[in-house]
Design a protein around this motif. Structure first.
Motif, short mmCIF file in Angstrom:
data_model
loop_
_atom_site.label_atom_id
_atom_site.label_comp_id
_atom_site.label_asym_id
_atom_site.label_seq_id
_atom_site.Cartn_x
_atom_site.Cartn_y
_atom_site.Cartn_z
N HIS A 228 0.68 -1.27 -0.17
CA HIS A 228 0.01 0.12 0.04
C HIS A 228 0.78 1.19 0.01
O HIS A 228 0.33 2.49 -0.14
CB HIS A 228 -0.86 0.11 1.29
CG HIS A 228 -1.83 -0.85 1.28
ND1 HIS A 228 -2.97 -1.03 0.24
CD2 HIS A 228 -2.15 -2.27 1.90
CE1 HIS A 228 -3.76 -2.21 0.40
NE2 HIS A 228 -3.05 -2.88 1.53
N ILE B 203 -2.61 5.08 -3.69
CA ILE B 203 -3.92 5.39 -3.59
C ILE B 203 -4.94 4.06 -4.37
O ILE B 203 -5.75 3.64 -4.00
CB ILE B 203 -4.45 6.69 -4.33
CG1 ILE B 203 -3.92 7.79 -3.61
CG2 ILE B 203 -6.03 6.68 -4.52
CD1 ILE B 203 -4.89 8.43 -2.40
N PHE C 229 -6.19 1.26 -2.69
CA PHE C 229 -7.22 1.18 -1.66
C PHE C 229 -8.52 1.65 -2.63
O PHE C 229 -8.75 2.78 -2.61
CB PHE C 229 -6.98 2.28 -0.62
CG PHE C 229 -7.91 2.00 0.44
CD1 PHE C 229 -8.20 1.06 1.34
CD2 PHE C 229 -8.76 3.17 0.62
CE1 PHE C 229 -9.05 1.26 2.33
CE2 PHE C 229 -9.71 3.17 1.65
CZ PHE C 229 -9.86 1.94 2.68
N GLU D 133 -11.52 1.91 -2.21
CA GLU D 133 -12.78 2.50 -1.68
C GLU D 133 -12.13 4.03 -1.31
O GLU D 133 -13.13 4.59 -0.51
CB GLU D 133 -12.87 1.91 0.05
CG GLU D 133 -13.72 0.52 -0.24
CD GLU D 133 -13.78 -0.03 1.18
OE1 GLU D 133 -14.85 0.44 1.73
OE2 GLU D 133 -13.14 -0.82 1.62
N TYR D 134 -11.23 4.42 -1.70
CA TYR D 134 -10.67 5.75 -1.59
C TYR D 134 -11.82 6.86 -1.98
O TYR D 134 -12.41 6.56 -3.15
CB TYR D 134 -9.38 6.25 -2.14
CG TYR D 134 -8.65 7.27 -1.82
CD1 TYR D 134 -8.02 7.56 -0.57
CD2 TYR D 134 -8.89 8.57 -2.55
CE1 TYR D 134 -7.46 8.70 0.04
CE2 TYR D 134 -8.36 9.67 -2.18
CZ TYR D 134 -7.51 9.83 -0.91
OH TYR D 134 -6.96 11.05 -0.55
N SER E 25 -4.42 17.29 -3.25
CA SER E 25 -4.38 16.22 -2.02
C SER E 25 -3.61 16.54 -0.95
O SER E 25 -3.72 15.94 0.29
CB SER E 25 -3.90 14.74 -2.57
OG SER E 25 -2.75 14.73 -2.96
N ARG F 30 -2.25 11.74 -6.73
CA ARG F 30 -3.22 11.69 -5.65
C ARG F 30 -2.23 11.07 -4.62
O ARG F 30 -2.98 11.18 -3.48
CB ARG F 30 -4.51 10.95 -6.05
CG ARG F 30 -5.22 11.59 -7.29
CD ARG F 30 -6.57 10.51 -7.27
NE ARG F 30 -5.98 9.20 -7.72
CZ ARG F 30 -6.84 8.08 -7.94
NH1 ARG F 30 -8.07 8.42 -7.71
NH2 ARG F 30 -6.44 6.88 -8.35
N ASP F 31 -1.27 10.36 -4.78
CA ASP F 31 -0.57 9.74 -3.79
C ASP F 31 -0.06 10.79 -2.84
O ASP F 31 0.25 11.73 -3.24
CB ASP F 31 0.44 8.92 -4.39
CG ASP F 31 -0.07 7.72 -5.00
OD1 ASP F 31 -1.18 7.36 -5.01
OD2 ASP F 31 1.02 7.03 -5.74
N GLU G 230 -9.76 11.26 4.81
CA GLU G 230 -10.02 10.41 3.65
C GLU G 230 -8.74 9.67 3.74
O GLU G 230 -8.87 8.16 3.69
CB GLU G 230 -10.12 11.12 2.21
CG GLU G 230 -10.61 10.35 1.06
CD GLU G 230 -11.98 9.72 1.51
OE1 GLU G 230 -13.02 10.84 1.36
OE2 GLU G 230 -12.34 8.67 1.48
N ASN G 231 -7.68 10.33 3.89
CA ASN G 231 -6.32 9.60 3.85
C ASN G 231 -6.06 8.72 5.30
O ASN G 231 -5.47 7.79 5.08
CB ASN G 231 -5.02 10.75 3.80
CG ASN G 231 -5.12 11.34 2.22
OD1 ASN G 231 -5.79 10.92 1.59
ND2 ASN G 231 -4.45 12.32 2.35
N ALA H 220 -7.95 5.69 4.66
CA ALA H 220 -7.09 4.57 3.53
C ALA H 220 -5.84 3.92 4.37
O ALA H 220 -5.88 2.97 4.05
CB ALA H 220 -6.54 5.57 2.34
N GLN H 221 -4.96 4.83 5.06
CA GLN H 221 -3.81 4.34 5.62
C GLN H 221 -4.42 3.32 6.68
O GLN H 221 -3.64 2.25 6.96
CB GLN H 221 -3.29 5.28 6.40
CG GLN H 221 -2.62 6.60 5.55
CD GLN H 221 -2.37 7.76 6.44
OE1 GLN H 221 -1.61 8.45 6.22
NE2 GLN H 221 -2.96 7.90 7.56
#
Ligand code: AMP
Ligand code: ZN
Length: 469
Positions: free
Chosen positions: A134, A146, A149, A151-152, A168, A182-183, A240-241, A244-245
């Motif tokens: 990831h 990104i 994941f 579901e981001y 971002s 976007r990363d 959001e991040n 994800a993490q």
């Protein structure tokens, strides 16, 4: 039934904790590069405080965690300009934060983790993300992938189909090659020898902003916890991040309820230093305003509605708070005959029901405050007509104490500072100024302001007065 508007589902939902009778809350705290402003205090101060107090009122055992972001680009820049370490630079803003919390009548969170004290937890989390595909490294920095994941975007509901390059990072220092625009950065490699850095298994560098909240919330509340809260500006990208993490690393749902407070504006405009409409809490105290009136004003609009802060509104709040206090004093000091008055008993029950129904409804503070005002009107009328009896007096005083366990606007019997204590601090401030230690001088001024003492520098020396006199 207690309901919250959950940003994740986009709906009002009944609150059900993971463990019966317990609630874990993680609140995104301040970046301590400056004194916190009144917008910050609407969100992490009064909203956070109301949330924890009402959950406790409902019988939950609450663990309230609020982080302190004490490593960040502005902190690095300003501390370097002053030749200070990060800790030296942030110490006075952290001390000021707690003074302001106290003056504003907000309870301090139970656990207050600082980013700089949790570097190893962040490094472990990043390592786990790298191991599971990831995250990746590029030029010594690490980024979240990104595309790993799917579901981001589930929290912010932003459609990421298009290219949103550069949107971002709040503090955009991602200068290196990324696989996808976007990363976002998890770890930033040290760029020059003077830059603050931690030597870790990831190399020398410092954490990105988002990773701190994932690492610290899960450390103190577990991989899945009840409530994650903050201001609306944090929904994207910060929260959001975080999702994800955290979910990429654990495979578990991160937080069940996401609560976001709307912003505060000043006289209809967003606050900014250049517009001259930017106020810290202590700026308002120095202008002589009552801290509890500020609290009242911040409470008067439900947290999900935008609050327009105006000085007219603040003066109105001062009058309202004073009249509530007068009401309680009058009620307490009235001599009553034994017995009870059925109408007042009914009014008290009605007021309590209105208060709880309002707060159960996603913390509708304005309707809950109206319930208190309705009661005070009815009781004042009864007092005018000598219709209050001893049982009513006791019942209503107890009810006010219950209301105040959530709102904390009636004020206690605080001990006033003695004249000699005030003078000693003023003398210390003059000393600090002679030494050109303006930071300490400012701090003392702030401390006094928080205790209701306003200073005036005149040609004949420093004069002081108690606020409101
Ligand atoms: P910061 O120090 O900028 O990271 O902000 C700390 C907290 O204050 C976060 O929860 C922000 O969402 C919140 N916040 C920042 N500006 C405002 C504002 N104008 N009104 C309400 N909350 C705010
Ligand atoms: Zn956060």
């Amino acid at each position: 039934m207690l309901k919250f508007f959950n940003t994740l589902s986009g709906q009002l939902e009944e609150f059900r904790p993971i463990r019966e009778g317990e609630v874990g809350i993680y609140f995104c705290g301040p970046t301590v590069w400056d004194y916190a402003h009144i917008g910050n205090f609407r969100s992490l101060g009064v909203f956070g405080d109301t949330l924890r107090r009402y959950l406790r009122y409902k019988g939950y055992r609450v663990t309230h965690v609020m982080n302190i972001t004490d490593v960040e680009d502005r902190i690095i820049k300003f501390s370097q300009e002053r030749g200070q370490t990060i800790d030296e630079y942030t110490a006075r803003f952290i001390a000021a934060l707690w003074e302001d919390f106290d003056a504003l009548g907000c309870e301090r969170p139970d656990i207050i983790p600082r980013a700089t004290e949790h570097i190893s937890e962040m490094v472990s989390l990043i390592e786990k993300l790298v191991e599971t595909g990831h995250a990746y490294q590029s030029d010594g920095s690490y980024y979240f992938r990104i595309t790993s994941f799917p579901e981001y975007g589930k929290l912010s509901k932003i459609n990421f189909a298009g290219n949103i390059a550069g949107a971002s990072e709040r503090v955009d220092t991602d200068k290196y090659e990324k696989e996808d625009a976007r990363d976002f950065a998890l770890w930033k490699a040290q760029e020059s020898p003077g830059e603050p850095a931690w030597d870790t298994s990831l190399g020398a560098g410092r954490p990105g902003w988002h990773i701190e909240c994932s690492a610290m919330s899960m450390k103190y509340l577990g991989e899945t916890f009840d409530i994650h809260a903050g201001g609306v500006d944090l929904v994207f990208p910060h929260h959001e991040n975080e999702i994800a993490q955290s979910e990429a690393a654990t495979g578990q749902k991160f937080a069940n309820y996401w609560l976001h407070a709307e912003h505060l504006k000043v006289e209809g405009e967003s606050m900014s230093k250049s517009k001259g409409n930017y106020f810290t809490f202590r700026d308002l105290l120095e202008k002589g305003f009552d801290p509890i009136a500020i609290r009242y004003l911040l409470l008067s609009v439900p947290y999900r509605k935008q609050l327009n802060f105006t000085f007219e509104g603040l003066r109105g709040a001062e009058k309202t708070v004073a009249s509530l206090r007068d009401f309680r004093t009058r009620l307490r000091d009235t001599r009553t005959e034994p017995g009870s008055n059925t109408e007042l008993h009914a009014a008290a029950a009605r007021s309590l029901a209105e208060f709880e129904t309002a707060l159960d409804d996603d913390l509708n503070t304005s309707v809950a405050l109206a319930a208190i005002h309705n009661l005070s009107r009815e009781v004042n009328r009864a007092l005018d007509g000598c219709a209050l009896r001893a049982d009513d007096q006791r019942e209503i005083l107890e009810l006010i104490a219950r209301f105040d366990s959530v709102f904390n606007i009636f004020g206690g019997d605080e001990r006033e500072m003695l004249d000699t204590e005030i003078q000693a601090l003023i003398d210390e401030r003059q000393d600090a100024r002679h030494r050109r230690d303006f930071a300490r001088a400012d701090e003392i001024r702030g401390e006094l302001a928080a205790r209701g003492i306003v200073l005036e520098d005149t040609r004949d020396g420093v004069r002081w007065k108690r606020r409101g006199t």
